[in-house]
Design an enzyme around this catalytic site. Structure first.
Site, short mmCIF file in Angstrom:
data_model
loop_
_atom_site.label_atom_id
_atom_site.label_comp_id
_atom_site.label_asym_id
_atom_site.label_seq_id
_atom_site.Cartn_x
_atom_site.Cartn_y
_atom_site.Cartn_z
N CYS A 165 0.62 -1.16 0.10
CA CYS A 165 0.03 -0.18 -0.20
C CYS A 165 0.80 1.37 -0.20
O CYS A 165 0.41 2.20 -0.69
CB CYS A 165 -0.86 0.08 1.22
N HIS A 305 -1.53 0.78 7.23
CA HIS A 305 -2.24 1.05 5.56
C HIS A 305 -1.87 2.40 5.16
O HIS A 305 -1.89 3.38 5.88
CB HIS A 305 -3.58 0.56 5.91
N ASN A 325 -7.86 4.98 -1.96
CA ASN A 325 -7.26 3.51 -1.57
C ASN A 325 -6.80 2.95 -2.61
O ASN A 325 -6.84 3.33 -3.97
CB ASN A 325 -8.55 2.77 -1.07
#
Length: 358
Positions: A165, A305, A325
């Protein structure tokens, strides 16, 4: 009589065309038939393993939609049980009338531990942001901001089953900075960061931080494009070529740990900012609204994250961050989510930074 003959000829032609189309559909190499056959085979194997209940049909539709494949009846039964448990959690949450909703998505047949292993990175101590270097000004900030409207936010990508991520957060910030500076879009290489940025306290598919990725690019000499260094979603050997560097980082700017006023100032007046936060179970099923949590932490060692803050606003009286995201455009609200603003929710302002490009 002539009209009748013409009508009969038309019917015969239509019937012949229909028969020909039917025979073409039945041909084994017809891709539509292959898809239909595959769907029926998947549904049949699932219903055979778990029965013909309404929940079983729901699971079969889920498996088809997300291209799932299960190796055995035992695996089907296990995934069906997990899916059922997640579905109960989703329905229970949605009955509470909270500020955000949950829904079924591609992660609904995974346990929380499985999801954490493949989608989240290990906690990273982002000590670089304890003393930030973003300069606040007296400028009046707009009530809302969405950098997508300016055309500098690149499309949503998917990190796959790799805890990378941090690389997507980094490239997202760099792609926005590049588009803002040069007036054209670019897609940069996450895989280069996965493979090559380890010396800067990053760990490939096991996690890292955008601030450390920016430092790597700055001292390494540049980052290649996605086309030149494509994403594999696995740790690999570094194949960086300085001749193919597409963007350089002159410097990076850190937001002081937890300072949402600085983060809002940067998002409003500078450009999208890389941020990180702690994902707890339930967030993976986010489907819309303003996300909030009473169980996530906000310390540097809590965050797991990294994402990209591209704006902010107010919904239903609740101020929020608008965040991109890296779980694909089918997740959440077309790949985005809203996070409550004003409480450093889940550490959203704990590890925030943005690059300056050349």
């Amino acid at each position: 009589m002539a009209r009748l003959l013409l009508l009969l000829v038309g019917v015969l032609i239509a019937c012949a065309a229909g028969a020909r189309a039917g025979s073409e559909f039945l041909a084994e190499d017809n891709p539509i038939r292959q898809v239909v056959d595959g769907m029926h085979e998947l549904e049949s194997s699932i219903l055979k393993a778990v029965g013909n209940s309404r929940r079983a049909f729901s699971f079969a539709r889920f498996a088809h939609r997300y291209g799932k494949s299960y190796e055995s009846s035992e695996e089907i039964q296990k995934r069906f049980q997990v899916y059922s448990e997640n579905l109960r959690m989703i329905r229970s949450h949605n009955k509470k009338g909270l500020s955000y909703s949950m829904g079924v998505n591609e992660f609904s047949d995974l346990t929380w531990d499985e999801f954490k292993k493949h989608r989240l990175g290990a906690a990273q101590n982002c000590s670089a942001t304890r003393r930030g270097n973003h300069k606040l000004t007296s400028a009046i900030l707009p009530d809302s901001k969405d950098w997508r409207e300016s055309g500098i936010v690149s499309p949503v990508k998917s990190q796959g089953s790799c805890g990378s991520c941090w690389t997507f957060s980094s490239t997202g910030a760099l792609e926005a900075a590049y588009a803002q500076a040069f007036g054209k879009g670019i897609s940069l290489s996450e895989q280069q960061l996965v493979d090559c940025a380890g010396a800067f306290n990053n760990f490939g598919c096991n996690g890292g931080l955008p601030s450390q990725a920016f430092e790597y690019i700055k001292y390494n000499g540049g980052l290649m494009t996605e086309e030149a260094y494509p994403y594999t979603g696995h740790d690999g050997e570094c194949k960086y070529s300085s001749e193919n560097a597409a963007v350089q980082v002159l410097d990076s700017v850190n937001i002081t740990l937890g300072a949402e006023d600085e983060l809002k100032h940067a998002v409003a007046l500078v450009r999208p900012v890389s941020v990180a936060f702690e994902v707890v179970d339930g967030f993976r099923s986010y489907n819309g609204g303003v996300y909030t949590s009473t169980t996530c932490g906000s310390d540097p060692m809590d965050v797991n994250h990294a994402v990209l803050a591209v704006g902010y606003g107010v919904e239903g009286g609740v101020p929020y961050w608008l965040i991109k995201n890296s779980w694909g455009a089918d997740w959440g609200d077309q790949g985005y989510f809203k996070m409550e603003m004003g409480k450093n929710m889940c550490g959203v302002a704990t590890c925030a930074s943005y690059p300056v490009v050349a």
